[in-house]
Design an enzyme around this catalytic site. Structure first.
Site, PDB file in Angstrom:
ATOM      1  CB  CYS A 175      64.369  -9.842  41.286  1.00 17.22           C
ATOM      2  SG  CYS A 175      66.173  -9.757  41.289  1.00 17.22           S
ATOM      3  CG  HIS A 212      64.182 -13.571  37.822  1.00 18.32           C
ATOM      4  ND1 HIS A 212      63.388 -12.462  37.601  1.00 18.32           N
ATOM      5  CD2 HIS A 212      65.336 -13.108  38.362  1.00 18.32           C
ATOM      6  CE1 HIS A 212      64.043 -11.368  37.995  1.00 18.32           C
ATOM      7  NE2 HIS A 212      65.218 -11.734  38.460  1.00 18.32           N
TER       8      HIS A 212
END
Length: 484
Positions: free
Chosen positions: A333, A430
């Site tokens: 991310c 994630h």
């Protein structure tokens, strides 16, 4: 209306999250329809609820403990710190706005309606709701407009059990002091207390219980021992990271720079649980270890600010040297965004800096955009051709030549990037380390056996063990009234 109980603490990090999870699992094991609830949470560890939108990772874990789908209503107000004194505000799963601390204090009374609405939604059809407070009700300077502790409890009519952490010391003073400092109305909401994290002979605290009874009149609902299984649960609060230096002594050393605005660091928990892995959390003022085989850049709530701090620490130079030595890097991310050549923020979404040079380890560029991607995802790793399951919470779009080698196919769309030599990888997904097959193949790529372990089963077993400990150590008459 469902029965409800609220656990509030004499301070932060007294173990409320684990106790709520344990009570939820205990109630679920007894066949009750139980739901967790936290009016207000402050954490950059977020999850995507099953009904869409962001909630605190702890409430996701507690819903897992309760064996019920997670909902944005389980955590109606989520504050995600993105500067020293300001946070992004998530209300019922969606971005509501941003505010600095003093401005948020004025805003809280407007959010109480959403909190009470969500509580009613969670309670509908439930036998029991276990509510978690935030911080301490003794912070009376924040009592006006409070929605996290007594402000919620008094409005919703939910009795409170106070949790004191004996491991940090001063538990008698913290309980008695809370009694002394609360006004009469708030004090009347407290039904009793629990002593948490006790080590040793419980009978040695008999005089302590009598002293607390004498000062407060509150009954003790139990003394909970130190729960080693709590370490197997995903961590919610960055306070936990302050106590972590390294995990394990395995053959594979993985280094993780401790960014100031680190987010979703529970991505690392499955690796931390591996016996062949030594996970090193590198703090401010320390160097990245030269013998690390892998460096992971975790998520960040403020990519540009954390990128600047990374350079202040000299970690950019350490990372470049690591790559020259043949080391590998994974960015998740915000960490993925940092690996590129440039991060653009033309609208100033993250703050005043509108452009920053990246680490140039991947030939990609990121542009921040106001639309936020929030969803649970199914994916497949292009590196190892194994299935992945995770979630995405991010601002920004990343493009560039290295994206022709995506690290995964996420929801049918290419995601992330791989360097030409395969040693640098970035992704927006994630939770990839929680995929057992991916984690096993990753470890095998470093020459380890990569025995496939079921991480999710480990979490489930830990929840059952914690529930069993609570059943053994909490007052049976109180439990019978709560769970009967």
């Amino acid at each position: 209306m469902a029965r409800a109980i609220m656990l509030q603490g004499t301070g932060s990090d007294v173990g409320k999250t684990v106790l709520v999870a344990g009570l939820c699992r205990l109630a679920a094991n007894r066949g009750l329809a139980v739901r967790p609830f936290k009016p207000q949470n402050m954490s950059n560890n977020a999850a995507v609820a099953d009904d869409g939108g962001e909630i605190g990772r702890a409430q996701w874990l507690q819903s897992l403990a309760a064996r019920t789908p997670s909902s944005v209503h389980m955590n109606p107000v989520l504050l995600k710190p993105q500067s020293e004194n300001g946070s992004q505000i998530i209300v019922q799963g969606s971005v509501f706005g941003q505010a600095k601390g003093r401005d948020y204090q004025r805003l809280k009374p407007r959010l109480l309606g959403a909190v009470l609405e969500s509580f009613e939604t969670v309670a509908a059809g439930a036998d029991l709701v276990v509510v978690e407070g935030a911080g301490s009700p003794a912070e009376i300077n924040l009592r006006a407009g409070d929605i996290a502790n007594m402000g919620f409890a008094t409005k919703a009519g939910v009795p409170v059990v106070l949790v004191g952490d004996i491991d940090r010391g001063g538990v008698i003073a913290s309980l008695v002091g809370t009694h002394a400092i609360l006004d009469g109305g708030d004090r009347a909401m407290i039904a009793g207390y629990i002593i948490n994290k006790f080590r040793g002979d419980v009978s040695l605290f008999d005089d302590g219980i009598r002293a607390i009874q004498g000062f407060t009149g509150w009954p003790c609902f139990g003394i909970v021992p130190w729960l080693p299984d709590a370490a197997r649960l995903p961590a919610e609060d960055s306070v936990v990271l302050e106590r972590l230096v390294r995990s394990g002594t395995g053959a594979l050393k993985i280094a993780v720079p401790m960014l100031p605005r680190i987010a979703n660091f529970d991505d690392l928990d499955p690796l931390r649980a591996e016996p062949d892995v030594e996970l090193v959390f590198v703090r401010s003022g320390e160097r990245l270890p030269v013998d690390a085989s892998l460096v992971i850049l975790p998520g960040s709530k403020s990519t540009i600010s954390d990128l600047a701090d990374l350079r202040v620490q000299g970690w950019d130079r350490d990372l470049a040297a690591h790559v020259r030595r043949g080391g590998r890097v994974i960015g998740i991310c915000g960490g993925y965004q940092m690996l590129g050549r440039t991060v653009h923020d033309p609208l100033g979404i993250e703050g005043g800096t509108i452009e920053a040079a990246g680490l140039a380890l991947l030939d990609v560029e990121t542009e921040m955009a106001p639309e936020k991607t929030v969803r649970n995802s199914q994916a497949r790793s292009t590196e190892y051709d194994v299935s992945l399951a995770g979630y995405q919470i991010h601002l920004g779009v990343t493009r560039g030549p290295d994206c022709v080698r995506p690290s995964a196919i996420v929801d049918g769309v290419p995601d992330g990037a791989l360097s030409a030599d395969g040693r640098i990888m970035g992704t927006y997904l994630h939770g990839l380390f929680g995929s057992d097959a991916y984690r096993a193949r990753l470890l095998q790529s470093f020459g380890l056996s990569g025995e496939r372990r079921n991480y999710r089963d480990s979490v489930e077993q830990a929840l059952d063990e914690i529930a069993g400990e609570l059943e053994r150590h909490l007052d049976p008459h109180w439990l019978a009234g709560l769970l009967g």
